[in-house]
Design a protein around this motif. Structure first.
Motif, short mmCIF file in Angstrom:
data_model
loop_
_atom_site.label_atom_id
_atom_site.label_comp_id
_atom_site.label_asym_id
_atom_site.label_seq_id
_atom_site.Cartn_x
_atom_site.Cartn_y
_atom_site.Cartn_z
N GLY A 1 0.80 -1.21 0.00
CA GLY A 1 0.00 0.00 0.00
C GLY A 1 0.84 1.26 0.00
N VAL A 2 1.90 1.29 0.81
CA VAL A 2 2.76 2.47 0.89
C VAL A 2 3.50 2.69 -0.43
CG1 VAL A 2 4.80 3.45 2.01
CG2 VAL A 2 3.02 2.37 3.39
N LEU A 3 4.10 1.63 -0.99
CA LEU A 3 4.82 1.78 -2.25
C LEU A 3 3.89 2.18 -3.38
CD1 LEU A 3 7.26 -1.28 -2.13
CD2 LEU A 3 7.83 1.14 -1.85
N ASN A 4 2.70 1.59 -3.41
CA ASN A 4 1.74 1.96 -4.44
C ASN A 4 1.35 3.43 -4.33
OD1 ASN A 4 -0.41 1.09 -6.53
ND2 ASN A 4 -1.61 2.07 -4.94
N ASN A 5 1.16 3.91 -3.11
CA ASN A 5 0.80 5.31 -2.91
C ASN A 5 1.92 6.24 -3.34
OD1 ASN A 5 0.66 7.83 -0.80
ND2 ASN A 5 -1.38 7.10 -1.34
N VAL A 6 3.16 5.88 -3.00
CA VAL A 6 4.31 6.71 -3.39
C VAL A 6 4.45 6.78 -4.90
CG1 VAL A 6 6.82 6.87 -3.31
CG2 VAL A 6 5.55 6.33 -1.23
N PHE A 7 4.37 5.62 -5.57
CA PHE A 7 4.50 5.60 -7.02
C PHE A 7 3.35 6.34 -7.70
CE2 PHE A 7 6.95 1.39 -6.54
CZ PHE A 7 8.15 2.09 -6.42
N SER A 8 2.14 6.20 -7.15
CA SER A 8 0.99 6.89 -7.74
C SER A 8 1.17 8.40 -7.68
CB SER A 8 -0.30 6.48 -7.02
OG SER A 8 -0.53 5.10 -7.15
#
Length: 285
Positions: free
Chosen positions: A186-193
Motif C-alpha cells: 500500500g505504501v509503495l503503491n501510494n508513493v509511485f501513484s
C-alpha cells in the motif's frame, strides 16, 4: 510428486481424529466470541447491529481466525520428535499440502461462515424484537465478496508458507509478516501513484456547474486522496485558495488493461503454495 486419494483420505481422517477436541473447542470459542461482540453492538450501539457492521465482522473475523487456524496446521513440524513422526507417515508432501489446503481454504471458511450466519441471525433477532432496531440481515449478498475471497486465498497462501517456515511463535510471526507485506504494498503503491500523477489539472473550465461551488470558487487542481493497486485512483477537487472541494471522481483502468494484473494476482497464491511444497520437501533433510 506422487498423489494417492486413499492416502489423502486417511491423512485427512487422522487429522480430524487427532485434533477433534481442539477443533470442537475452537468452534465453541469462535461462536462465543462472535455472539458476545454482536450482542454488545445490539445493546450498546445507538443504531444497533447495522448491515455495515455485520459485513465488517465477517471479513475481519474470517481473516483473523483463518490465520490463527493455519498457524497450527503444520505444528507437527515444530519439534524434532514430532517432525520425525510426521516424516515417517506413508504420505507424500503433496498429500500433506493438499490436506492442509482443504482444511484451511475450504473446510474452515465454510465452518466459520456457518457459525457467523447463525450468530448474526440470533443477534438480528435480538436487535429487532428487544431493541426495535430494524437493520438489514447480512446474508453474504455483497457484490464485492468474490474479490474478498480472492484476497483471503492470497492471505491463506502466505500463512501456509509461514506455518511451515516458522517453528516457534508461528501466529505472531505470520501476522507480522502479512501486515508488513500488505502495508508495504500500500505504501509503495501510494508513493509511485503520487510520483506519476502529481497534481492533475481539470480538463475543462467551461463547465461552471461542476467546477464551481455556490461561492464561485473554481477548481484549480485535483489532489490524489486514495488509490488501489492496479485498480483505481481517487481524486478530490482543490480550489484556487487551496480549499478541498466536495467534487471528486475515480479513474479506473480499462478491462483490457487490467487483465494482466488480475492474472498476476490470481497466480500469486499458487506461487506461495509452491514455496510451501518446497519447504515441506526440506523437512526430510
Amino acid at each position: 510428486m506422487q498423489f494417492s486419494f486413499r492416502r489423502f483420505s486417511h491423512l485427512l481422517r487422522l487429522q480430524f481424529v487427532t485434533n477433534r477436541k481442539i477443533y470442537l473447542l475452537g468452534i465453541l470459542a469462535i461462536a462465543g466470541i462472535l455472539l458476545c461482540v454482536m450482542l454488545y453492538n445490539v445493546f450498546m450501539s445507538e443504531k444497533g447491529f447495522t448491515y455495515d457492521q455485520q459485513q465488517m465482522y465477517f471479513a475481519i473475523g474470517l481473516i483473523l481466525t483463518s490465520v490463527v487456524f493455519v498457524s497450527f496446521v503444520f505444528r507437527q513440524y515444530g519439534g524434532k520428535s514430532q517432525r520425525t513422526q510426521s516424516i515417517l507417515l506413508p504420505v507424500s508432501n503433496l498429500e500433506v499440502l493438499a490436506v492442509a489446503m482443504l482444511q484451511s481454504c475450504i473446510l474452515f471458511p465454510l465452518v466459520f461462515t456457518g457459525i457467523f450466519l447463525c450468530c448474526s441471525w440470533l443477534a438480528n433477532q435480538a436487535d429487532v424484537h428487544m431493541m426495535e432496531h430494524f437493520n438489514l440481515y447480512y446474508s453474504l449478498d455483497d457484490k464485492d465478496l468474490p474479490g474478498f475471497f480472492a484476497a483471503h486465498f492470497l492471505v491463506l497462501s502466505i500463512a501456509l508458507l509461514c506455518a511451515v517456515w516458522f517453528r516457534r511463535y508461528t501466529f505472531v510471526k505470520t501476522a507480522a509478516l502479512i501486515c508488513l507485506i500488505f502495508v508495504g504494498i500500500g505504501v509503495l503503491n501510494n508513493v509511485f501513484s503520487r510520483m506519476i500523477v502529481g497534481n492533475a489539472q481539470p480538463a475543462d473550465f467551461s463547465s461552471v456547474e461542476i467546477l464551481k461551488r455556490k461561492d464561485q470558487q473554481m477548481v484549480k487542481t485535483f489532489m490524489l486522496t486514495g488509490d488501489s493497486p492496479f485498480s483505481s485512483l481517487h481524486f478530490d477537487g482543490k480550489t484556487v485558495e487551496g480549499l478541498r472541494m466536495q467534487y471528486s471522481y475515480v479513474v479506473r483502468l480499462p478491462v483490457s488493461q487490467s487483465i494482466p494484473f488480475l492474472v498476476f494476482f490470481a497466480l500469486t497464491p499458487f506461487f506461495f503454495l509452491f514455496l510451501t511444497w518446497l519447504k515441506l520437501q526440506e523437512q526430510e533433510l
